[in-house]
Design a protein around this motif. Structure first.
Motif, PDB file in Angstrom:
ATOM      1  N   ILE A   1      -5.757  -3.622   2.618  1.00 21.27           N
ATOM      2  CA  ILE A   1      -5.454  -4.226   1.320  1.00 21.27           C
ATOM      3  C   ILE A   1      -5.985  -5.651   1.254  1.00 21.27           C
ATOM      4  CG2 ILE A   1      -3.561  -5.016  -0.165  1.00 21.27           C
ATOM      5  CD1 ILE A   1      -1.998  -2.510   0.823  1.00 21.27           C
ATOM      6  N   ASP A   2      -5.844  -6.402   2.335  1.00 18.13           N
ATOM      7  CA  ASP A   2      -6.404  -7.763   2.367  1.00 18.13           C
ATOM      8  C   ASP A   2      -7.907  -7.732   2.139  1.00 18.13           C
ATOM      9  OD1 ASP A   2      -3.953  -8.961   2.811  1.00 18.13           O
ATOM     10  OD2 ASP A   2      -4.198  -9.099   4.986  1.00 18.13           O
TER      11      ASP A   2
ATOM     12  N   LEU B   1      -1.251  -1.299  -6.316  1.00 15.27           N
ATOM     13  CA  LEU B   1      -0.796  -2.686  -6.282  1.00 15.27           C
ATOM     14  C   LEU B   1      -1.559  -3.535  -7.295  1.00 15.27           C
ATOM     15  CD1 LEU B   1      -0.502  -3.216  -2.418  1.00 15.27           C
ATOM     16  CD2 LEU B   1       1.408  -3.253  -4.047  1.00 15.27           C
ATOM     17  N   ALA B   2      -2.880  -3.337  -7.357  1.00 12.72           N
ATOM     18  CA  ALA B   2      -3.705  -4.121  -8.282  1.00 12.72           C
ATOM     19  C   ALA B   2      -3.367  -3.821  -9.731  1.00 12.72           C
ATOM     20  CB  ALA B   2      -5.185  -3.841  -8.022  1.00 12.72           C
TER      21      ALA B   2
ATOM     22  N   LEU C   1       4.180  -4.504  -1.937  1.00 14.05           N
ATOM     23  CA  LEU C   1       4.073  -3.380  -0.997  1.00 14.05           C
ATOM     24  C   LEU C   1       5.262  -3.386  -0.042  1.00 14.05           C
ATOM     25  CD1 LEU C   1       2.487  -1.066   0.488  1.00 14.05           C
ATOM     26  CD2 LEU C   1       1.475  -2.890   1.884  1.00 14.05           C
TER      27      LEU C   1
ATOM     28  N   LYS D   1       0.172  -8.393  -3.672  1.00 15.29           N
ATOM     29  CA  LYS D   1       0.242  -7.665  -2.402  1.00 15.29           C
ATOM     30  C   LYS D   1       1.669  -7.625  -1.871  1.00 15.29           C
ATOM     31  CE  LYS D   1      -3.012 -10.242  -0.558  1.00 15.29           C
ATOM     32  NZ  LYS D   1      -3.941 -10.790   0.491  1.00 15.29           N
ATOM     33  N   THR D   2       2.476  -8.579  -2.284  1.00 17.72           N
ATOM     34  CA  THR D   2       3.865  -8.636  -1.811  1.00 17.72           C
ATOM     35  C   THR D   2       4.719  -7.513  -2.393  1.00 17.72           C
ATOM     36  OG1 THR D   2       4.360 -10.201  -3.595  1.00 17.72           O
ATOM     37  CG2 THR D   2       3.808 -11.129  -1.444  1.00 17.72           C
TER      38      THR D   2
ATOM     39  N   TRP E   1      -8.640  -6.839  -1.610  1.00 16.02           N
ATOM     40  CA  TRP E   1      -8.068  -7.692  -2.652  1.00 16.02           C
ATOM     41  C   TRP E   1      -9.082  -8.599  -3.347  1.00 16.02           C
ATOM     42  CZ3 TRP E   1      -3.763  -5.952  -4.413  1.00 16.02           C
ATOM     43  CH2 TRP E   1      -3.019  -6.699  -5.323  1.00 16.02           C
TER      44      TRP E   1
ATOM     45  N   TYR F   1      -9.743   2.336  -4.781  1.00 13.70           N
ATOM     46  CA  TYR F   1      -9.388   1.123  -5.516  1.00 13.70           C
ATOM     47  C   TYR F   1     -10.531   0.626  -6.400  1.00 13.70           C
ATOM     48  CZ  TYR F   1     -11.669  -1.192  -1.502  1.00 13.70           C
ATOM     49  OH  TYR F   1     -12.548  -1.569  -0.512  1.00 13.70           O
TER      50      TYR F   1
ATOM     51  N   ALA G   1      -3.843   0.102  -2.457  1.00 12.57           N
ATOM     52  CA  ALA G   1      -4.481  -1.101  -2.994  1.00 12.57           C
ATOM     53  C   ALA G   1      -4.667  -0.978  -4.507  1.00 12.57           C
ATOM     54  CB  ALA G   1      -5.826  -1.335  -2.307  1.00 12.57           C
TER      55      ALA G   1
ATOM     56  N   ARG H   1      -2.180  -3.105   5.780  1.00 11.87           N
ATOM     57  CA  ARG H   1      -2.202  -4.467   5.234  1.00 11.87           C
ATOM     58  C   ARG H   1      -3.583  -5.101   5.402  1.00 11.87           C
ATOM     59  NH1 ARG H   1       2.709  -5.878   3.421  1.00 11.87           N
ATOM     60  NH2 ARG H   1       4.527  -4.749   4.243  1.00 11.87           N
TER      61      ARG H   1
END
Length: 314
Positions: free
Chosen positions: A52-53, A29-30, A73, A70-71, A56, A149, A26, A49
């Motif tokens: 991460i959701d 990705l951020a 990943l 997030k895409t 986020w 994160y 996470a 997932r």
């Protein structure tokens, strides 16, 4: 082959996607990285997932890097896929030494020769973990704090066979990736922050076991007391202020004799069934009707507020 500039890295591998590995995914990705993750556990991709959701919204509030999504990943079908064509690999497998040794050996064999490999271990030294690695010189510890994160600290240290330039690269990479890096001077069992946390934890268990304090009292004694100061200054600088104009020198000279007072019980108590049940019951009472997901969301929201307040006050 030479290592890329740590500031130019765009694609990272994450091996092991539990709470810590998922938190690393996470975070990366951020910060705008492409993340290739792998975990052989059944249902691992769905759990990752969901994690991460859940993270986020907090990451959006803190501010995403340009292009973060997030895409970006990818969940790999194999360890080899997660370790190929990535600039950096973060290993976060279960805390078992034999498993860590085997996993790092496999990652080392699969990764590009110059890719730096970091372990999220919270207790083992890299010297013992890198034992079977053919290219142990590029293996380091990158010990994070939960949730990775949000909590910025990462402790970085190599093992006996680790090259200094690999530690340098990892520190530069983490710094560019938005972490607050402590480059440790030497391997230390339990690292630095965990050693300090464990001292408090052992004392808390003793007080509960002896019926001297409840879980709620112990937690509030930190959140409403020293914890507020520790968010701004560490324990050493806090005690420096406790000495008034004389600072730490006066504090030690004045209170030094009390250091040997029988206050502490730093040896861990026996984890009896009764102590276990009292700790569990105390935490359930504090949580009330809040689920783990509710508590995570509350923790993240309040951590962000503290981090923003600290930044504004700096």
């Amino acid at each position: 082959m030479s290592r890329p500039d740590p500031k130019a890295a765009t694609r990272v591998g994450v091996v092991g996607t539990g709470v810590i590995g998922g938190g690393w995914a996470a975070h990366f990705l951020a910060k705008g990285y492409d993340v290739v993750a792998y975990d052989p556990g059944q249902g691992a991709e769905d759990r990752l997932r969901r994690l991460i959701d859940g993270a986020w919204p907090a990451l959006e509030e803190l501010g995403l890097a340009p292009g973060a999504a997030k895409t970006r990943l990818t969940f790999a079908d194999s360890l080899e896929e997660a370790c190929t064509d990535v600039a950096f690999i973060q290993e976060s497998g279960p805390e078992r030494l034999d498993l860590k040794q085997r996993l790092l050996k496999d990652i080392d064999a699969a990764a590009d020769p110059e890719t730096v490999i970091a372990s999220s271990t919270s207790g083992y030294g890299m010297t013992e973990m890198q034992r079977d690695c053919a290219r142990a010189e590029r293996t380091v510890v990158g010990h994070p704090f939960n949730p990775p994160y949000l909590v910025p600290l990462v402790e970085v240290v190599g093992g006996e066979r680790t090259a200094a330039d690999a530690v340098d690269w990892a520190c530069d990479f983490y710094d560019h990736a938005g972490k607050s890096v402590i480059r440790m001077d030497a391997e230390l069992p339990g690292f630095i922050a965990n050693r300090l946390q464990e001292a408090i934890w052992r004392e808390a268990l003793h007080m509960v076991a002896a019926g001297e304090a409840t879980v709620d009292q112990i937690d509030r004694s930190i959140t409403e007391g020293p914890g507020l100061r520790w968010a701004l200054m560490g324990p050493c600088l806090t005690f420096h202020l406790a000495g008034g104009e004389g600072g730490m020198a006066h504090m030690l000279d004045h209170f030094g004799p009390s250091l040997k007072s029988p206050w502490t019980r730093l040896i861990a108590p026996e984890l009896t069934q009764e102590l276990r049940d009292r700790m569990v019951e105390g935490c359930e009472t504090q949580a009330g009707e809040r689920s783990i997901a509710d508590l995570v969301a509350e923790r993240d929201r309040k951590l962000i507020a503290i981090m923003k307040a600290r930044e504004a006050a700096s």
